[in-house]
Design a protein around this motif. Structure first.
Motif, PDB file in Angstrom:
ATOM      1  N   ARG A  86     -32.264  -9.809 -45.129  1.00 20.13           N
ATOM      2  CA  ARG A  86     -33.204  -9.662 -44.133  1.00 20.13           C
ATOM      3  C   ARG A  86     -33.295 -11.296 -43.123  1.00 20.13           C
ATOM      4  NH1 ARG A  86     -35.674  -8.023 -48.491  1.00 20.13           N
ATOM      5  NH2 ARG A  86     -37.149  -9.751 -48.357  1.00 20.13           N
ATOM      6  N   LEU A  87     -33.428 -11.202 -41.837  1.00 19.02           N
ATOM      7  CA  LEU A  87     -33.462 -12.348 -41.316  1.00 19.02           C
ATOM      8  C   LEU A  87     -34.872 -12.391 -40.493  1.00 19.02           C
ATOM      9  CD1 LEU A  87     -32.461 -14.997 -39.646  1.00 19.02           C
ATOM     10  CD2 LEU A  87     -31.385 -13.500 -38.001  1.00 19.02           C
ATOM     11  N   THR A  88     -35.597 -13.534 -40.340  1.00 23.86           N
ATOM     12  CA  THR A  88     -37.122 -13.473 -39.600  1.00 23.86           C
ATOM     13  C   THR A  88     -36.604 -14.755 -39.060  1.00 23.86           C
ATOM     14  OG1 THR A  88     -38.059 -12.537 -41.233  1.00 23.86           O
ATOM     15  CG2 THR A  88     -39.293 -13.758 -39.780  1.00 23.86           C
ATOM     16  N   VAL A  89     -36.951 -14.655 -37.477  1.00 22.10           N
ATOM     17  CA  VAL A  89     -36.888 -15.848 -36.650  1.00 22.10           C
ATOM     18  C   VAL A  89     -37.945 -16.527 -36.716  1.00 22.10           C
ATOM     19  CG1 VAL A  89     -36.590 -16.493 -34.348  1.00 22.10           C
ATOM     20  CG2 VAL A  89     -35.047 -14.765 -35.021  1.00 22.10           C
ATOM     21  N   VAL A 125     -23.904 -17.386 -44.690  1.00 20.26           N
ATOM     22  CA  VAL A 125     -24.779 -16.948 -45.789  1.00 20.26           C
ATOM     23  C   VAL A 125     -24.139 -15.641 -46.167  1.00 20.26           C
ATOM     24  CG1 VAL A 125     -27.132 -16.502 -46.595  1.00 20.26           C
ATOM     25  CG2 VAL A 125     -26.561 -18.391 -44.642  1.00 20.26           C
ATOM     26  N   GLU A 126     -23.854 -15.413 -47.299  1.00 23.23           N
ATOM     27  CA  GLU A 126     -23.419 -14.113 -48.094  1.00 23.23           C
ATOM     28  C   GLU A 126     -24.248 -13.821 -49.139  1.00 23.23           C
ATOM     29  OE1 GLU A 126     -18.906 -14.054 -48.383  1.00 23.23           O
ATOM     30  OE2 GLU A 126     -19.250 -16.230 -47.878  1.00 23.23           O
ATOM     31  N   ALA A 127     -24.785 -12.373 -48.921  1.00 28.12           N
ATOM     32  CA  ALA A 127     -25.581 -11.736 -50.172  1.00 28.12           C
ATOM     33  C   ALA A 127     -25.034 -10.174 -49.924  1.00 28.12           C
ATOM     34  CB  ALA A 127     -26.913 -11.996 -50.041  1.00 28.12           C
ATOM     35  N   ASP A 128     -25.244  -9.647 -51.090  1.00 29.81           N
ATOM     36  CA  ASP A 128     -25.174  -7.961 -51.097  1.00 29.81           C
ATOM     37  C   ASP A 128     -23.817  -7.556 -49.892  1.00 29.81           C
ATOM     38  OD1 ASP A 128     -27.385  -8.108 -52.769  1.00 29.81           O
ATOM     39  OD2 ASP A 128     -28.738  -8.197 -51.071  1.00 29.81           O
ATOM     40  N   GLY A 129     -22.756  -8.182 -49.848  1.00 31.36           N
ATOM     41  CA  GLY A 129     -21.791  -7.820 -49.137  1.00 31.36           C
ATOM     42  C   GLY A 129     -21.952  -8.031 -47.583  1.00 31.36           C
ATOM     43  N   GLN A 130     -23.086  -8.664 -47.209  1.00 29.71           N
ATOM     44  CA  GLN A 130     -23.235  -8.877 -45.775  1.00 29.71           C
ATOM     45  C   GLN A 130     -22.973 -10.323 -45.782  1.00 29.71           C
ATOM     46  OE1 GLN A 130     -27.591  -7.427 -45.820  1.00 29.71           O
ATOM     47  NE2 GLN A 130     -26.722  -5.741 -44.464  1.00 29.71           N
ATOM     48  N   VAL A 131     -22.753 -10.623 -44.349  1.00 26.91           N
ATOM     49  CA  VAL A 131     -22.537 -12.037 -43.941  1.00 26.91           C
ATOM     50  C   VAL A 131     -23.364 -12.274 -42.799  1.00 26.91           C
ATOM     51  CG1 VAL A 131     -20.808 -13.615 -43.278  1.00 26.91           C
ATOM     52  CG2 VAL A 131     -20.130 -12.054 -44.980  1.00 26.91           C
ATOM     53  N   LEU A 132     -24.062 -13.505 -42.764  1.00 25.35           N
ATOM     54  CA  LEU A 132     -24.890 -14.028 -41.701  1.00 25.35           C
ATOM     55  C   LEU A 132     -24.165 -15.431 -41.570  1.00 25.35           C
ATOM     56  CD1 LEU A 132     -27.205 -14.480 -39.643  1.00 25.35           C
ATOM     57  CD2 LEU A 132     -28.564 -15.622 -41.528  1.00 25.35           C
ATOM     58  N   ALA A 133     -23.620 -15.557 -40.043  1.00 32.17           N
ATOM     59  CA  ALA A 133     -23.038 -16.976 -39.846  1.00 32.17           C
ATOM     60  C   ALA A 133     -24.028 -17.464 -38.957  1.00 32.17           C
ATOM     61  CB  ALA A 133     -21.707 -16.740 -39.084  1.00 32.17           C
ATOM     62  N   TYR A 134     -24.461 -18.942 -39.203  1.00 32.91           N
ATOM     63  CA  TYR A 134     -25.280 -19.638 -38.277  1.00 32.91           C
ATOM     64  C   TYR A 134     -24.825 -20.797 -37.906  1.00 32.91           C
ATOM     65  CZ  TYR A 134     -29.480 -22.305 -37.097  1.00 32.91           C
ATOM     66  OH  TYR A 134     -30.515 -23.123 -36.326  1.00 32.91           O
ATOM     67  N   THR A 135     -24.669 -20.952 -36.654  1.00 29.42           N
ATOM     68  CA  THR A 135     -23.819 -21.976 -36.006  1.00 29.42           C
ATOM     69  C   THR A 135     -24.615 -23.458 -35.934  1.00 29.42           C
ATOM     70  OG1 THR A 135     -24.594 -21.792 -33.787  1.00 29.42           O
ATOM     71  CG2 THR A 135     -22.603 -20.391 -34.598  1.00 29.42           C
ATOM     72  N   GLN A 146     -14.507 -20.603 -35.980  1.00 28.95           N
ATOM     73  CA  GLN A 146     -13.453 -19.287 -36.277  1.00 28.95           C
ATOM     74  C   GLN A 146     -13.840 -18.796 -37.735  1.00 28.95           C
ATOM     75  OE1 GLN A 146      -9.478 -19.589 -34.952  1.00 28.95           O
ATOM     76  NE2 GLN A 146      -9.300 -17.168 -34.802  1.00 28.95           N
ATOM     77  N   ALA A 147     -13.654 -19.642 -38.833  1.00 32.48           N
ATOM     78  CA  ALA A 147     -13.744 -19.654 -39.986  1.00 32.48           C
ATOM     79  C   ALA A 147     -15.231 -19.335 -40.411  1.00 32.48           C
ATOM     80  CB  ALA A 147     -13.243 -20.699 -40.836  1.00 32.48           C
ATOM     81  N   LEU A 148     -16.214 -20.156 -39.580  1.00 33.31           N
ATOM     82  CA  LEU A 148     -17.717 -19.588 -39.947  1.00 33.31           C
ATOM     83  C   LEU A 148     -18.071 -18.250 -39.721  1.00 33.31           C
ATOM     84  CD1 LEU A 148     -20.440 -20.454 -40.376  1.00 33.31           C
ATOM     85  CD2 LEU A 148     -20.431 -21.453 -38.037  1.00 33.31           C
ATOM     86  N   CYS A 149     -17.723 -17.708 -38.556  1.00 37.57           N
ATOM     87  CA  CYS A 149     -18.227 -16.363 -37.767  1.00 37.57           C
ATOM     88  C   CYS A 149     -16.986 -15.429 -38.345  1.00 37.57           C
ATOM     89  CB  CYS A 149     -18.199 -16.745 -36.578  1.00 37.57           C
ATOM     90  SG  CYS A 149     -19.241 -17.970 -36.042  1.00 37.57           S
ATOM     91  N   ALA A 150     -15.944 -15.555 -39.057  1.00 33.69           N
ATOM     92  CA  ALA A 150     -15.051 -14.598 -39.121  1.00 33.69           C
ATOM     93  C   ALA A 150     -15.449 -13.332 -39.872  1.00 33.69           C
ATOM     94  CB  ALA A 150     -13.625 -15.104 -39.923  1.00 33.69           C
ATOM     95  N   ASP A 151     -15.321 -12.068 -39.421  1.00 36.90           N
ATOM     96  CA  ASP A 151     -15.890 -10.885 -40.249  1.00 36.90           C
ATOM     97  C   ASP A 151     -17.416 -11.051 -40.395  1.00 36.90           C
ATOM     98  OD1 ASP A 151     -13.373  -9.672 -40.045  1.00 36.90           O
ATOM     99  OD2 ASP A 151     -12.822 -10.689 -41.964  1.00 36.90           O
ATOM    100  N   ALA A 152     -18.156 -11.793 -39.799  1.00 31.62           N
ATOM    101  CA  ALA A 152     -19.555 -11.770 -40.051  1.00 31.62           C
ATOM    102  C   ALA A 152     -20.282 -10.526 -39.550  1.00 31.62           C
ATOM    103  CB  ALA A 152     -20.182 -12.935 -39.384  1.00 31.62           C
ATOM    104  N   ASP A 153     -21.367  -9.971 -40.311  1.00 33.40           N
ATOM    105  CA  ASP A 153     -22.271  -8.965 -39.676  1.00 33.40           C
ATOM    106  C   ASP A 153     -23.103  -9.286 -38.529  1.00 33.40           C
ATOM    107  OD1 ASP A 153     -21.662  -6.704 -41.838  1.00 33.40           O
ATOM    108  OD2 ASP A 153     -21.937  -8.331 -43.074  1.00 33.40           O
ATOM    109  N   LEU A 154     -23.496 -10.666 -38.571  1.00 38.49           N
ATOM    110  CA  LEU A 154     -24.396 -11.182 -37.567  1.00 38.49           C
ATOM    111  C   LEU A 154     -23.987 -12.414 -37.368  1.00 38.49           C
ATOM    112  CD1 LEU A 154     -26.844 -10.728 -35.742  1.00 38.49           C
ATOM    113  CD2 LEU A 154     -28.453 -11.616 -37.489  1.00 38.49           C
ATOM    114  N   VAL A 155     -23.742 -12.935 -36.231  1.00 38.56           N
ATOM    115  CA  VAL A 155     -23.767 -14.406 -35.677  1.00 38.56           C
ATOM    116  C   VAL A 155     -24.634 -14.937 -35.277  1.00 38.56           C
ATOM    117  CG1 VAL A 155     -22.426 -16.105 -34.260  1.00 38.56           C
ATOM    118  CG2 VAL A 155     -21.327 -14.363 -35.566  1.00 38.56           C
TER     119      VAL A 155
END
Length: 197
Positions: A2-5, A153-163, A173-182
């Motif tokens: 979960r992400l909270t801004v 950030v990876e957890a439970d098979g999900q990927v969050l990429a924070y630039t 490119q490597a940071l964001c590759a196949d991320a569920d959320l950028v």
């Protein structure tokens, strides 16, 4: 995951939003594990609307500009002087080299122990990897006028990429590759980015 801004105003806190701060949570063994990505000015107040700061497992700082890290000084005060809490271990803070000295200078006048008893700083570098509960967090060096990192950030098979703050660069490119959320900081660059209407 979960992400909270907590805040997303650039360069300084705005009238309705603190500067950069993001709460990321995932479950492990029936309990919530909480990370914070950046803690810019004003973000500590917003964090307290969502959880007790003592419930944070670690903080990851992208770079040492105030709009991404300054509320660590407030967190230090909270942890050191809170009247109704038992002693707790120092909170891990992963940040560019020199973070401890920079923030101690911002909070001038503390004793010789500095922030050590409250915040335990760990310098990151390109490719640093931290395993914490259900999370694996990897640092990627990005393009900014100061030493700066994005975090995958990876957890439970999900990927969050924070630039964090960055201009275009190969490591994105490597940071964001196949991320569920950028989650990408963005802004106009004077003289380069034109608004057409």
């Amino acid at each position: 995951m979960r992400l909270t801004v907590l805040g997303c105003s650039g360069s300084f806190a705005g009238p309705t939003s603190p500067a950069s701060g993001y709460l990321v949570q995932a479950e492990q063994d029936g309990r919530s594990v909480s990370l914070v990505l950046d803690l810019g000015n004003g973000a500590l107040g917003a964090l307290q609307r969502h959880l007790d700061p003592d419930a944070v497992s670690a903080i990851f700082i992208t770079h040492l500009h105030p709009d991404h890290c300054l509320d660590l000084t407030g967190l230090y005060v909270y942890r050191k002087y809170h009247p109704n809490r038992p002693p707790v271990p120092a909170l891990p803070v992963y940040a560019p080299a020199g973070a401890q000295e920079r923030l101690a200078a911002a909070y001038e006048g503390m004793d010789e122990r500095g922030m050590d008893e409250q915040l335990h700083f760990h310098p990151v570098h390109d490719g640093s990897r931290v395993r914490l509960g259900p999370f694996v967090v990897t640092a990627y060096r990005v393009n900014h006028p100061v030493e700066a990192y994005g975090y995958r950030v990876e957890a439970d098979g999900q990927v969050l990429a924070y630039t964090g703050d960055t201009d275009t660069c190969e490591r994105l490119q490597a940071l964001c590759a196949d991320a569920d959320l950028v989650l990408a900081d963005s802004a106009f660059v004077e003289g380069r980015d034109l608004l057409r209407g």
